[in-house]
Design a protein around this motif. Structure first.
Motif, short mmCIF file in Angstrom:
data_model
loop_
_atom_site.label_atom_id
_atom_site.label_comp_id
_atom_site.label_asym_id
_atom_site.label_seq_id
_atom_site.Cartn_x
_atom_site.Cartn_y
_atom_site.Cartn_z
N ILE A 13 0.87 -1.17 0.00
CA ILE A 13 0.00 0.00 0.00
C ILE A 13 0.91 1.22 0.00
CG2 ILE A 13 -1.81 1.26 1.21
CD1 ILE A 13 -2.65 -1.44 2.45
N GLU A 14 0.79 2.04 -1.05
CA GLU A 14 1.68 3.18 -1.24
C GLU A 14 0.90 4.49 -1.28
OE1 GLU A 14 4.57 2.94 -4.47
OE2 GLU A 14 4.13 0.80 -4.63
N VAL A 15 1.64 5.58 -1.03
CA VAL A 15 1.10 6.92 -1.18
C VAL A 15 1.28 7.34 -2.63
CG1 VAL A 15 1.32 9.34 -0.50
CG2 VAL A 15 1.64 7.53 1.19
N ALA A 16 0.22 7.90 -3.21
CA ALA A 16 0.28 8.42 -4.58
C ALA A 16 -0.43 9.76 -4.61
CB ALA A 16 -0.39 7.45 -5.55
N GLU A 17 -0.08 10.56 -5.61
CA GLU A 17 -0.78 11.82 -5.84
C GLU A 17 -1.64 11.68 -7.08
OE1 GLU A 17 0.21 16.37 -7.17
OE2 GLU A 17 1.60 15.38 -5.80
N VAL A 18 -2.86 12.17 -7.01
CA VAL A 18 -3.77 12.11 -8.15
C VAL A 18 -3.32 13.17 -9.16
CG1 VAL A 18 -6.14 12.32 -8.95
CG2 VAL A 18 -5.66 11.28 -6.71
N LEU A 19 -2.88 12.72 -10.34
CA LEU A 19 -2.47 13.63 -11.41
C LEU A 19 -3.65 14.05 -12.26
CD1 LEU A 19 0.81 11.88 -12.64
CD2 LEU A 19 0.58 13.87 -11.11
N SER A 20 -4.58 13.13 -12.49
CA SER A 20 -5.78 13.45 -13.25
C SER A 20 -6.93 12.58 -12.77
CB SER A 20 -5.56 13.26 -14.76
OG SER A 20 -5.40 11.89 -15.07
N ALA A 21 -8.12 13.11 -12.91
CA ALA A 21 -9.35 12.40 -12.55
C ALA A 21 -10.43 12.78 -13.54
CB ALA A 21 -9.77 12.77 -11.12
#
Length: 106
Positions: free
Chosen positions: A9-17
């Motif tokens: 389980i990793e941290v990610a940033e939403v680039l697009s939605a």
């Protein structure tokens, strides 16, 4: 650090939605996630509580080693983590402050 979980389980940033009208479930959203060293796609069941425009730039937790699932022609490579809200619909699990992308939950 080694995770005690059988999954990563990793941290990610939403680039697009963006909305996902091709999916059977109208609450699905197409996400592009920055995990620090790579980008992944996720079909996330977030349409109940989250406006797609508000998701971009947010940090989220996602499972990154479950393999790929094809959903209505979209390759979902990560499972964005949520918990049931008061109405039973998913709410995102997010860090309470900015942390390095790709950091693993332990």
């Amino acid at each position: 650090m080694t995770s005690p979980f059988d999954v990563t389980i990793e941290v990610a940033e939403v680039l697009s939605a963006e909305p996902f009208p091709e999916a059977r479930k109208p609450e699905l959203v197409k996400l592009t996630l920055d995990c620090g060293d790579r980008e992944l796609q996720s079909a996330a069941q977030l349409g109940y509580h989250h406006d797609v425009d508000d998701l971009v730039g947010r940090q989220v937790l996602c499972v990154t080693d479950l393999g790929t699932v094809n959903i209505a022609g979209f390759e979902s490579q990560a499972l964005t983590v949520g918990v049931p809200g008061d109405d039973g619909n998913p709410v995102l699990v997010t860090p309470d402050k900015q942390v390095p992308l790709g950091g693993e939950l332990y």
